[in-house]
Design a protein around this motif. Structure first.
Motif, PDB file in Angstrom:
ATOM      1  N   GLN A  46       0.861  -1.177   0.000  1.00 15.40           N
ATOM      2  CA  GLN A  46       0.000   0.000   0.000  1.00 15.40           C
ATOM      3  C   GLN A  46       0.901   1.232   0.000  1.00 15.40           C
ATOM      4  O   GLN A  46       1.678   1.442   0.924  1.00 15.40           O
ATOM      5  N   CYS A  75     -14.279   8.550  -8.067  1.00 16.90           N
ATOM      6  CA  CYS A  75     -14.214   7.212  -8.649  1.00 16.90           C
ATOM      7  C   CYS A  75     -14.750   7.230 -10.075  1.00 16.90           C
ATOM      8  O   CYS A  75     -15.787   7.843 -10.352  1.00 16.90           O
ATOM      9  N   HIS A 102      -9.300   6.426  -1.998  1.00 14.37           N
ATOM     10  CA  HIS A 102      -8.765   5.409  -2.905  1.00 14.37           C
ATOM     11  C   HIS A 102      -7.406   4.976  -2.370  1.00 14.37           C
ATOM     12  O   HIS A 102      -6.601   5.800  -1.962  1.00 14.37           O
ATOM     13  N   THR A 103      -7.179   3.685  -2.371  1.00 18.44           N
ATOM     14  CA  THR A 103      -5.901   3.139  -1.949  1.00 18.44           C
ATOM     15  C   THR A 103      -5.034   2.921  -3.179  1.00 18.44           C
ATOM     16  O   THR A 103      -5.462   2.277  -4.130  1.00 18.44           O
ATOM     17  N   LEU A 104      -3.838   3.487  -3.167  1.00 20.20           N
ATOM     18  CA  LEU A 104      -2.868   3.279  -4.238  1.00 20.20           C
ATOM     19  C   LEU A 104      -2.018   2.080  -3.845  1.00 20.20           C
ATOM     20  O   LEU A 104      -1.382   2.086  -2.792  1.00 20.20           O
ATOM     21  N   TYR A 153       0.532  -1.360 -10.876  1.00 24.58           N
ATOM     22  CA  TYR A 153       0.006  -0.353  -9.966  1.00 24.58           C
ATOM     23  C   TYR A 153      -1.491  -0.239 -10.185  1.00 24.58           C
ATOM     24  O   TYR A 153      -1.973  -0.352 -11.315  1.00 24.58           O
ATOM     25  N   THR A 173      -5.402   1.554  -8.286  1.00 22.04           N
ATOM     26  CA  THR A 173      -6.129   2.249  -7.236  1.00 22.04           C
ATOM     27  C   THR A 173      -7.409   1.477  -6.972  1.00 22.04           C
ATOM     28  O   THR A 173      -7.985   0.878  -7.883  1.00 22.04           O
ATOM     29  N   GLN A 174      -7.860   1.470  -5.722  1.00 26.47           N
ATOM     30  CA  GLN A 174      -9.101   0.804  -5.365  1.00 26.47           C
ATOM     31  C   GLN A 174      -9.974   1.761  -4.573  1.00 26.47           C
ATOM     32  O   GLN A 174      -9.530   2.353  -3.596  1.00 26.47           O
ATOM     33  N   CYS A 175     -11.211   1.924  -5.019  1.00 29.23           N
ATOM     34  CA  CYS A 175     -12.189   2.796  -4.380  1.00 29.23           C
ATOM     35  C   CYS A 175     -12.668   2.155  -3.078  1.00 29.23           C
ATOM     36  O   CYS A 175     -13.046   0.980  -3.060  1.00 29.23           O
ATOM     37  N   GLU A 177     -11.478  -1.438  -8.911  1.00 23.52           N
ATOM     38  CA  GLU A 177     -10.048  -1.237  -9.097  1.00 23.52           C
ATOM     39  C   GLU A 177      -9.783  -0.679 -10.486  1.00 23.52           C
ATOM     40  O   GLU A 177     -10.467  -1.032 -11.444  1.00 23.52           O
ATOM     41  N   ALA A 223       1.226   6.550 -10.946  1.00 26.09           N
ATOM     42  CA  ALA A 223       1.344   6.141  -9.550  1.00 26.09           C
ATOM     43  C   ALA A 223       2.338   7.034  -8.804  1.00 26.09           C
ATOM     44  O   ALA A 223       2.083   7.427  -7.661  1.00 26.09           O
ATOM     45  N   LEU A 246       0.591  10.386  -8.196  1.00 28.65           N
ATOM     46  CA  LEU A 246      -0.405  10.274  -7.130  1.00 28.65           C
ATOM     47  C   LEU A 246       0.254  10.156  -5.761  1.00 28.65           C
ATOM     48  O   LEU A 246      -0.211  10.751  -4.791  1.00 28.65           O
TER      49      LEU A 246
END
Length: 93
Positions: free
Chosen positions: A12, A20, A29-31, A52, A54-56, A62, A70, A73
């Motif tokens: 992470q 999103c 969002h997790t990068l 790489y 991102t997940q909302c 994703e 990445a 961000l």
């Protein structure tokens, strides 16, 4: 007998607030960075692939991003929000 294979590692990198592309909600969002490494006798030796994404946090969708995106961000997350957005003021000042 030689035992070999691959193993995935998930890192992470940052948590950002973005809109999103799937649900259209402004959400966290997790990068993440996924690295797949070649293993020999259960010892990881070298990376085979790096991805790489991102997940909302709202809908779980994703989205793949490039390495350059990445890095941008992650730099944005380290810099923090602009002054006045998300800052809290201490009443004792």
């Amino acid at each position: 007998m030689i035992i070999f294979g691959t193993k995935g590692y998930l890192y992470q990198l940052a948590i950002l607030t973005l809109v999103c592309g799937h649900c259209r909600n402004p959400a966290a969002h997790t990068l993440r960075k996924r690295v797949t490494k070649f293993t020999l006798f259960f010892v990881p030796l070298f990376p085979v692939s790096t991805k790489y994404m991102t997940q909302c946090a709202f809908c779980g969708a994703e989205q793949k991003v490039s390495r350059e995106q990445a890095e941008q961000l992650r730099a944005q997350a380290v810099a923090g929000p602009p002054y006045g957005q998300g800052d809290t003021l201490d009443a004792r000042r």
